[in-house]
Design a protein around this motif. Structure first.
Motif, PDB file in Angstrom:
ATOM      1  N   UNK A  11      -7.239   0.341   2.742  1.00 48.07           N
ATOM      2  CA  UNK A  11      -6.509  -0.760   3.356  1.00 48.07           C
ATOM      3  C   UNK A  11      -5.297  -0.318   4.176  1.00 48.07           C
ATOM      4  N   UNK A  12      -4.828   0.909   3.973  1.00 50.36           N
ATOM      5  CA  UNK A  12      -3.641   1.374   4.706  1.00 50.36           C
ATOM      6  C   UNK A  12      -3.841   1.342   6.207  1.00 50.36           C
ATOM      7  N   UNK A  13      -5.067   1.510   6.651  1.00 49.58           N
ATOM      8  CA  UNK A  13      -5.344   1.558   8.078  1.00 49.58           C
ATOM      9  C   UNK A  13      -5.291   0.180   8.740  1.00 49.58           C
ATOM     10  N   UNK A  14      -5.222  -0.877   7.929  1.00 49.12           N
ATOM     11  CA  UNK A  14      -5.338  -2.220   8.490  1.00 49.12           C
ATOM     12  C   UNK A  14      -4.208  -3.164   8.105  1.00 49.12           C
ATOM     13  N   UNK A  21      -4.087  -9.752   7.139  1.00 48.61           N
ATOM     14  CA  UNK A  21      -3.781  -8.385   6.733  1.00 48.61           C
ATOM     15  C   UNK A  21      -2.443  -8.246   6.006  1.00 48.61           C
ATOM     16  N   UNK A  22      -1.791  -9.369   5.701  1.00 45.60           N
ATOM     17  CA  UNK A  22      -0.419  -9.315   5.192  1.00 45.60           C
ATOM     18  C   UNK A  22      -0.282  -9.562   3.701  1.00 45.60           C
ATOM     19  N   UNK A  23      -1.377  -9.744   2.989  1.00 46.08           N
ATOM     20  CA  UNK A  23      -1.304  -9.801   1.522  1.00 46.08           C
ATOM     21  C   UNK A  23      -2.661  -9.403   0.955  1.00 46.08           C
ATOM     22  N   UNK A  24      -2.666  -9.069  -0.319  1.00 43.33           N
ATOM     23  CA  UNK A  24      -3.869  -8.485  -0.905  1.00 43.33           C
ATOM     24  C   UNK A  24      -5.035  -9.467  -0.945  1.00 43.33           C
ATOM     25  N   UNK A  25      -4.774 -10.711  -1.318  1.00 47.83           N
ATOM     26  CA  UNK A  25      -5.871 -11.668  -1.436  1.00 47.83           C
ATOM     27  C   UNK A  25      -6.571 -11.891  -0.097  1.00 47.83           C
ATOM     28  N   UNK A  26      -5.795 -12.061   0.953  1.00 49.09           N
ATOM     29  CA  UNK A  26      -6.415 -12.366   2.239  1.00 49.09           C
ATOM     30  C   UNK A  26      -7.095 -11.142   2.843  1.00 49.09           C
ATOM     31  N   UNK A  27      -6.502  -9.971   2.683  1.00 50.05           N
ATOM     32  CA  UNK A  27      -7.142  -8.780   3.240  1.00 50.05           C
ATOM     33  C   UNK A  27      -8.395  -8.426   2.443  1.00 50.05           C
ATOM     34  N   UNK A  40      -9.442   0.579  -1.460  1.00 47.30           N
ATOM     35  CA  UNK A  40      -8.493   1.615  -1.864  1.00 47.30           C
ATOM     36  C   UNK A  40      -7.125   1.127  -1.399  1.00 47.30           C
ATOM     37  N   UNK A  41      -6.179   1.016  -2.327  1.00 47.36           N
ATOM     38  CA  UNK A  41      -4.915   0.331  -2.053  1.00 47.36           C
ATOM     39  C   UNK A  41      -3.779   1.340  -1.869  1.00 47.36           C
ATOM     40  N   UNK A  42      -3.028   1.230  -0.760  1.00 40.97           N
ATOM     41  CA  UNK A  42      -1.855   2.091  -0.566  1.00 40.97           C
ATOM     42  C   UNK A  42      -0.702   1.633  -1.450  1.00 40.97           C
ATOM     43  N   UNK A  43      -0.082   2.580  -2.143  1.00 40.90           N
ATOM     44  CA  UNK A  43       0.978   2.234  -3.088  1.00 40.90           C
ATOM     45  C   UNK A  43       2.331   1.999  -2.421  1.00 40.90           C
ATOM     46  N   UNK A  44       2.446   2.279  -1.117  1.00 42.81           N
ATOM     47  CA  UNK A  44       3.748   2.153  -0.463  1.00 42.81           C
ATOM     48  C   UNK A  44       3.953   0.816   0.221  1.00 42.81           C
ATOM     49  N   UNK A  45       2.932  -0.007   0.285  1.00 47.05           N
ATOM     50  CA  UNK A  45       3.033  -1.245   1.051  1.00 47.05           C
ATOM     51  C   UNK A  45       3.262  -2.429   0.111  1.00 47.05           C
ATOM     52  N   UNK A  46       4.508  -2.899   0.062  1.00 42.07           N
ATOM     53  CA  UNK A  46       4.877  -3.954  -0.888  1.00 42.07           C
ATOM     54  C   UNK A  46       4.215  -5.286  -0.573  1.00 42.07           C
ATOM     55  N   UNK A  47       3.671  -5.436   0.633  1.00 38.55           N
ATOM     56  CA  UNK A  47       2.945  -6.668   0.940  1.00 38.55           C
ATOM     57  C   UNK A  47       1.647  -6.754   0.158  1.00 38.55           C
ATOM     58  N   UNK A  48       1.106  -5.608  -0.195  1.00 41.80           N
ATOM     59  CA  UNK A  48      -0.175  -5.565  -0.894  1.00 41.80           C
ATOM     60  C   UNK A  48      -0.046  -5.235  -2.369  1.00 41.80           C
ATOM     61  N   UNK A  49       0.990  -4.467  -2.732  1.00 41.34           N
ATOM     62  CA  UNK A  49       0.993  -3.882  -4.071  1.00 41.34           C
ATOM     63  C   UNK A  49       2.416  -3.497  -4.463  1.00 41.34           C
ATOM     64  N   UNK A  50       2.769  -3.783  -5.725  1.00 40.60           N
ATOM     65  CA  UNK A  50       4.074  -3.405  -6.282  1.00 40.60           C
ATOM     66  C   UNK A  50       3.836  -2.270  -7.277  1.00 40.60           C
ATOM     67  N   UNK A  51       4.134  -1.046  -6.861  1.00 40.96           N
ATOM     68  CA  UNK A  51       3.830   0.119  -7.684  1.00 40.96           C
ATOM     69  C   UNK A  51       4.591   0.111  -9.001  1.00 40.96           C
ATOM     70  N   UNK A  52       5.864  -0.240  -8.955  1.00 43.48           N
ATOM     71  CA  UNK A  52       6.646  -0.220 -10.185  1.00 43.48           C
ATOM     72  C   UNK A  52       6.112  -1.234 -11.192  1.00 43.48           C
ATOM     73  N   UNK A  53       5.799  -2.440 -10.737  1.00 38.26           N
ATOM     74  CA  UNK A  53       5.234  -3.452 -11.643  1.00 38.26           C
ATOM     75  C   UNK A  53       3.905  -2.981 -12.212  1.00 38.26           C
ATOM     76  N   UNK A  67      -7.375 -10.592  -8.138  1.00 42.72           N
ATOM     77  CA  UNK A  67      -7.221 -11.014  -6.736  1.00 42.72           C
ATOM     78  C   UNK A  67      -8.349 -10.480  -5.864  1.00 42.72           C
ATOM     79  N   UNK A  68      -8.790  -9.266  -6.123  1.00 34.07           N
ATOM     80  CA  UNK A  68      -9.886  -8.708  -5.320  1.00 34.07           C
ATOM     81  C   UNK A  68     -11.241  -9.129  -5.887  1.00 34.07           C
ATOM     82  N   UNK A  69     -11.302  -9.354  -7.202  1.00 37.66           N
ATOM     83  CA  UNK A  69     -12.568  -9.772  -7.811  1.00 37.66           C
ATOM     84  C   UNK A  69     -12.999 -11.152  -7.339  1.00 37.66           C
TER      85      UNK A  69
END
Length: 287
Positions: A11-14, A21-27, A40-53, A67-69
């Motif tokens: 998903x990092x490429x898009x 493309x701005x949140x996990x459910x829609x992408x 495959x989810x990029x851990x640096x993009x807070x729009x898609x994923x919160x690594x610390x959480x 959300x993806x299921x």
């Protein structure tokens, strides 16, 4: 081949600021409509994923899987390509790679590295909480500026660089081992781990660590004129993940592997800048 599932998409490429493309459910919905089965989810993009959480909460990881299921997809892996790059940065690249870190870390290479290591340690826990068996990253580079043997390298320079690289990664590999997750380095130009020989040098220095593995992407090998089929014969036991995309080597009398000089202007690495530009524009770290 009978065990391969998919296809999945990185998903990092898009990822971007505009729907879908701005949140996990829609992408995820977008990916499912294209026929993908995983992301495959990029851990640096807070729009898609919160690594610390994700590192701290299995409940949050359940939400991510859910959300993806909803779109018939699975999370295949997490990625820390950008954070992994910052584990080892040669000073020549400080300015270029500062953009991969939160703004408060920029201009402070020690703080940037500490942050990157913390990110990888969280990624190990997050991968385990998601029930994943492998994680992808970059090795970073301390020796890459010396890839071409001119000017002549001082004796022991490369060995010293790899000793330091291994020392930085060994605790991270141990954390992934504790989490039960394989850490897969994408073998890639620009990284110290850019071919089989450099992977072997690193693997020896981390004591043959069982979590030290490979993401195989033959497109990068085409550019380097490596035999990407023999690579599989040599390293298949360490290949735990792969990327696939088209590539071809088209040499001319004007340019080859080392540059991208176009008629009328110098445009070194245009393709690389465009691709990295997508990553930087898609990168959003929490404060």
């Amino acid at each position: 081949m009978k065990t391969i599932k998919g296809p999945a998409v990185f998903l990092a490429q898009f990822a971007g600021d505009v729907a879908p493309f701005n949140n996990l459910k829609s992408i995820a919905g977008w990916a499912a409509e294209l026929g993908y089965k995983g992301v495959q989810i990029p851990c640096w993009d807070a729009r898609l994923f919160d690594l610390q959480r994700a590192a701290e909460s299995k409940a949050y990881c359940d939400e991510i899987r859910g959300a993806v299921a909803e779109h018939g997809l699975a999370v295949t892996e997490l990625s820390t390509h950008l954070q992994g790059q910052l584990v080892a940065v040669h000073p020549a690249y400080d300015l270029a790679f500062d953009g991969f870190a939160p703004e408060k870390m920029r201009g402070n290479s020690k703080a940037r590295q500490t942050w990157a290591v913390e990110q990888l340690l969280m990624a190990a826990k997050a991968s385990a909480n998601l029930g994943l068996s492998a994680h992808v990253t970059f090795s970073g580079a301390l020796a890459w500026p010396y890839i071409y043997p001119w000017p002549q390298r001082p004796a022991g320079l490369i060995e010293t660089a790899f000793d330091e690289l291994a020392a930085r990664w060994r605790p991270i590999l141990d954390a992934f081992d504790k989490a039960g997750v394989d850490l897969c380095y994408e073998i890639h130009p620009g990284e110290d781990l850019h071919d089989g020989a450099t992977f072997e040098m690193f693997l020896e220095r981390v004591g043959g660590h069982r979590r030290c593995n490979i993401l195989y992407d033959p497109s990068h090998f085409v550019l380097q004129q490596l035999d990407y089929l023999e690579f599989i014969d040599l390293y298949h036991e360490r290949i735990k993940m792969f990327h696939v995309k088209d590539a071809e080597f088209r040499p001319s009398g004007r340019q080859g592997v080392y540059g991208d000089i176009k008629v009328g202007r110098i445009a070194w690495g245009d393709f690389g800048r465009q691709e990295m530009g997508k990553w930087i524009s898609g990168r959003s770290f929490p404060n």
